[in-house]
Design a protein around this motif. Structure first.
Motif, PDB file in Angstrom:
ATOM      1  N   GLY A 114       0.836  -1.202   0.000  1.00 38.39           N
ATOM      2  CA  GLY A 114       0.000   0.000   0.000  1.00 38.39           C
ATOM      3  C   GLY A 114       0.865   1.243   0.000  1.00 38.39           C
ATOM      4  N   SER A 115       0.216   2.421  -0.073  1.00 41.02           N
ATOM      5  CA  SER A 115       1.010   3.660  -0.017  1.00 41.02           C
ATOM      6  C   SER A 115       0.554   4.480   1.181  1.00 41.02           C
ATOM      7  CB  SER A 115       0.837   4.453  -1.314  1.00 41.02           C
ATOM      8  OG  SER A 115      -0.490   4.892  -1.420  1.00 41.02           O
ATOM      9  N   VAL A 116       1.452   5.347   1.637  1.00 40.71           N
ATOM     10  CA  VAL A 116       1.126   6.143   2.822  1.00 40.71           C
ATOM     11  C   VAL A 116       1.812   7.512   2.729  1.00 40.71           C
ATOM     12  CG1 VAL A 116       3.027   5.177   4.201  1.00 40.71           C
ATOM     13  CG2 VAL A 116       1.060   6.104   5.359  1.00 40.71           C
ATOM     14  N   ASP A 117       1.076   8.554   3.163  1.00 37.03           N
ATOM     15  CA  ASP A 117       1.669   9.896   3.275  1.00 37.03           C
ATOM     16  C   ASP A 117       2.082  10.091   4.727  1.00 37.03           C
ATOM     17  OD1 ASP A 117       1.075  10.349   0.657  1.00 37.03           O
ATOM     18  OD2 ASP A 117      -0.825  11.371   1.056  1.00 37.03           O
ATOM     19  N   HIS A 118       3.253  10.708   4.919  1.00 34.85           N
ATOM     20  CA  HIS A 118       3.754  10.820   6.292  1.00 34.85           C
ATOM     21  C   HIS A 118       4.578  12.097   6.430  1.00 34.85           C
ATOM     22  CE1 HIS A 118       5.183   9.332  10.162  1.00 34.85           C
ATOM     23  NE2 HIS A 118       6.393   9.740   9.811  1.00 34.85           N
ATOM     24  N   ARG A 119       4.458  12.718   7.594  1.00 33.80           N
ATOM     25  CA  ARG A 119       5.310  13.884   7.882  1.00 33.80           C
ATOM     26  C   ARG A 119       6.168  13.555   9.092  1.00 33.80           C
ATOM     27  NH1 ARG A 119       4.209  19.067   5.897  1.00 33.80           N
ATOM     28  NH2 ARG A 119       6.021  20.356   6.340  1.00 33.80           N
ATOM     29  N   GLU A 120       7.453  13.815   8.986  1.00 38.00           N
ATOM     30  CA  GLU A 120       8.377  13.502  10.092  1.00 38.00           C
ATOM     31  C   GLU A 120       9.124  14.773  10.470  1.00 38.00           C
ATOM     32  OE1 GLU A 120       9.630  11.227  12.942  1.00 38.00           O
ATOM     33  OE2 GLU A 120       8.669  10.129  11.309  1.00 38.00           O
ATOM     34  N   VAL A 121       9.042  15.135  11.744  1.00 39.96           N
ATOM     35  CA  VAL A 121       9.802  16.298  12.231  1.00 39.96           C
ATOM     36  C   VAL A 121      10.821  15.791  13.239  1.00 39.96           C
ATOM     37  CG1 VAL A 121       9.663  18.530  13.380  1.00 39.96           C
ATOM     38  CG2 VAL A 121       7.775  17.766  11.932  1.00 39.96           C
ATOM     39  N   TYR A 122      12.087  16.094  12.975  1.00 36.96           N
ATOM     40  CA  TYR A 122      13.155  15.669  13.893  1.00 36.96           C
ATOM     41  C   TYR A 122      13.712  16.921  14.565  1.00 36.96           C
ATOM     42  CZ  TYR A 122      17.773  14.087  15.425  1.00 36.96           C
ATOM     43  OH  TYR A 122      18.890  13.812  16.171  1.00 36.96           O
ATOM     44  N   LYS A 123      13.597  16.968  15.877  1.00 37.33           N
ATOM     45  CA  LYS A 123      14.011  18.161  16.631  1.00 37.33           C
ATOM     46  C   LYS A 123      14.842  17.722  17.824  1.00 37.33           C
ATOM     47  CE  LYS A 123      10.606  21.812  16.687  1.00 37.33           C
ATOM     48  NZ  LYS A 123       9.233  21.954  17.074  1.00 37.33           N
ATOM     49  N   LYS A 124      15.971  18.387  18.017  1.00 40.42           N
ATOM     50  CA  LYS A 124      16.764  18.049  19.197  1.00 40.42           C
ATOM     51  C   LYS A 124      17.436  19.327  19.687  1.00 40.42           C
ATOM     52  CE  LYS A 124      19.408  14.055  20.609  1.00 40.42           C
ATOM     53  NZ  LYS A 124      20.379  13.075  20.230  1.00 40.42           N
ATOM     54  N   GLN A 125      17.223  19.630  20.934  1.00 41.78           N
ATOM     55  CA  GLN A 125      17.839  20.840  21.485  1.00 41.78           C
ATOM     56  C   GLN A 125      18.662  20.425  22.674  1.00 41.78           C
ATOM     57  OE1 GLN A 125      16.719  23.403  19.466  1.00 41.78           O
ATOM     58  NE2 GLN A 125      18.571  24.375  20.190  1.00 41.78           N
ATOM     59  N   SER A 126      19.973  20.681  22.606  1.00 39.35           N
ATOM     60  CA  SER A 126      20.791  20.248  23.756  1.00 39.35           C
ATOM     61  C   SER A 126      21.875  21.282  24.001  1.00 39.35           C
ATOM     62  CB  SER A 126      21.408  18.872  23.477  1.00 39.35           C
ATOM     63  OG  SER A 126      22.102  18.910  22.241  1.00 39.35           O
ATOM     64  N   GLY A 127      21.468  22.510  24.230  1.00 38.43           N
ATOM     65  CA  GLY A 127      22.442  23.572  24.490  1.00 38.43           C
ATOM     66  C   GLY A 127      23.256  23.855  23.242  1.00 38.43           C
ATOM     67  N   GLY A 128      23.405  25.085  22.903  1.00 41.49           N
ATOM     68  CA  GLY A 128      24.152  25.415  21.684  1.00 41.49           C
ATOM     69  C   GLY A 128      23.334  25.027  20.457  1.00 41.49           C
ATOM     70  N   ARG A 129      24.029  24.583  19.421  1.00 43.90           N
ATOM     71  CA  ARG A 129      23.335  24.258  18.167  1.00 43.90           C
ATOM     72  C   ARG A 129      22.476  23.020  18.319  1.00 43.90           C
ATOM     73  NH1 ARG A 129      26.184  24.082  12.352  1.00 43.90           N
ATOM     74  NH2 ARG A 129      24.223  23.141  11.759  1.00 43.90           N
ATOM     75  N   GLY A 130      21.253  23.085  17.861  1.00 47.81           N
ATOM     76  CA  GLY A 130      20.371  21.922  17.944  1.00 47.81           C
ATOM     77  C   GLY A 130      20.349  21.165  16.624  1.00 47.81           C
ATOM     78  N   LYS A 131      19.364  20.296  16.497  1.00 47.44           N
ATOM     79  CA  LYS A 131      19.170  19.553  15.236  1.00 47.44           C
ATOM     80  C   LYS A 131      17.725  19.784  14.804  1.00 47.44           C
ATOM     81  CE  LYS A 131      22.949  16.809  15.035  1.00 47.44           C
ATOM     82  NZ  LYS A 131      23.888  17.236  14.025  1.00 47.44           N
ATOM     83  N   PHE A 132      17.535  20.030  13.522  1.00 46.23           N
ATOM     84  CA  PHE A 132      16.166  20.201  13.045  1.00 46.23           C
ATOM     85  C   PHE A 132      16.036  19.743  11.593  1.00 46.23           C
ATOM     86  CE2 PHE A 132      12.744  22.412  10.895  1.00 46.23           C
ATOM     87  CZ  PHE A 132      11.688  22.193  11.752  1.00 46.23           C
TER      88      PHE A 132
END
Length: 274
Positions: A64-82
């Motif tokens: 089958g097929s699927v639509d998906h949204r993924e948000v990756y967020k990481k905040q750990s002092g200083g520069r985070g990940k997004f």
């Protein structure tokens, strides 16, 4: 060392490593031959070994097929990940095609161009293990439709991780199935043993595709799952008093019946937990 020494002195004994399962597979003239080899390993070379039927290299696919949204967020002092991606996962239209078919459908600079290969890389890496039982996924189509980024926190690694997470979270919703290898089997047998052999093939989930005559013997052609074929040569000899012979080669992968697939998945999960 012991195995290569034994293979050196006995040309009918073969040893190979299966790339898919990582198992060491030994083959010989029959089960008695292999029993003697294993006995010699223990007696002469003092090698204790675990033995069992070879593992079947299953694969996974989606139906089958699927639509998906993924948000990756990481905040750990200083520069985070997004990283933020919106994707569609579906089966590949051309069933012969292997690998990842990655379509970049991003309009405007919602995701900078340099991060897009990272999303593809994340999916490629993730395809090495399926979500059902950890078997590889051979072909997959992923369309990157939309997304967003952060001027400071976004980098290539964030988008690669987002790709891997999107795979893990979206695949279970895309009706995943287990595929098993199906073999082409040809059995040459005297006519009087034909009934027993065909009955045995049906028991092993085989599909008989045709019967011919060849030099006074009957030839049975069938397609049969590899998982049902371990020990077949010995059984065939027993059924035909040693007069029937068989040859087998790989044909294709097909969807596993639910009861078999449940068993394989339960076994794989048990192994992971163990």
């Amino acid at each position: 060392m012991a195995l290569s020494k034994l293979a050196e002195e006995d040309p009918t004994f073969k040893v190979k490593t299966d790339e898919d399962s990582g198992q060491t597979i030994v083959s010989g003239m029959g089960e008695l031959h292999l029993d003697i080899i294993l006995d010699r390993l223990k007696r002469e070379f003092k090698v204790e070994c675990n033995q069992g039927a070879p593992q079947v290299a299953y694969k996974e696919a989606i139906t089958g097929s699927v639509d998906h949204r993924e948000v990756y967020k990481k905040q750990s002092g200083g520069r985070g990940k997004f990283a933020d991606i919106a994707i569609t996962i579906e089966p590949v239209a051309d069933t012969e095609k292997e690998g990842l078919e990655f379509v970049n459908a991003i309009k405007g600079g919602n995701i900078p161009r340099e991060f897009i290969p990272s999303v593809e890389k994340g999916f490629k890496e993730a395809m090495k293990a399926g979500v059902l039982a950890g078997y590889p996924v051979d072909s997959l189509k992923v369309t990157l439709r939309d997304g967003s980024f952060h001027a400071v926190d976004s980098d290539a690694l964030s988008f690669e991780i987002a790709g891997k997470m999107a795979y893990k979270n979206a695949m279970p919703q895309a009706k995943p199935v287990l595929l098993e290898p199906i073999m082409k089997l040809e059995v040459i047998t005297p006519e009087e043993n034909m009934g027993d052999i065909v009955g045995d093939l049906n028991r092993r989930r085989g599909q008989v595709e045709g019967m011919d005559d060849r030099a006074g013997a009957k030839v049975i052609k069938a397609k049969i799952p590899l998982s049902e074929m371990f020990g077949y040569v010995t059984d065939l000899r027993t059924m035909s008093s040693g007069r029937a012979t068989s040859t087998m080669e790989f044909s294709h992968f097909d969807i596993c019946p639910k009861n078999i697939s449940d068993e394989v998945i339960a076994k794989a999960k048990g192994k992971v937990e163990a």
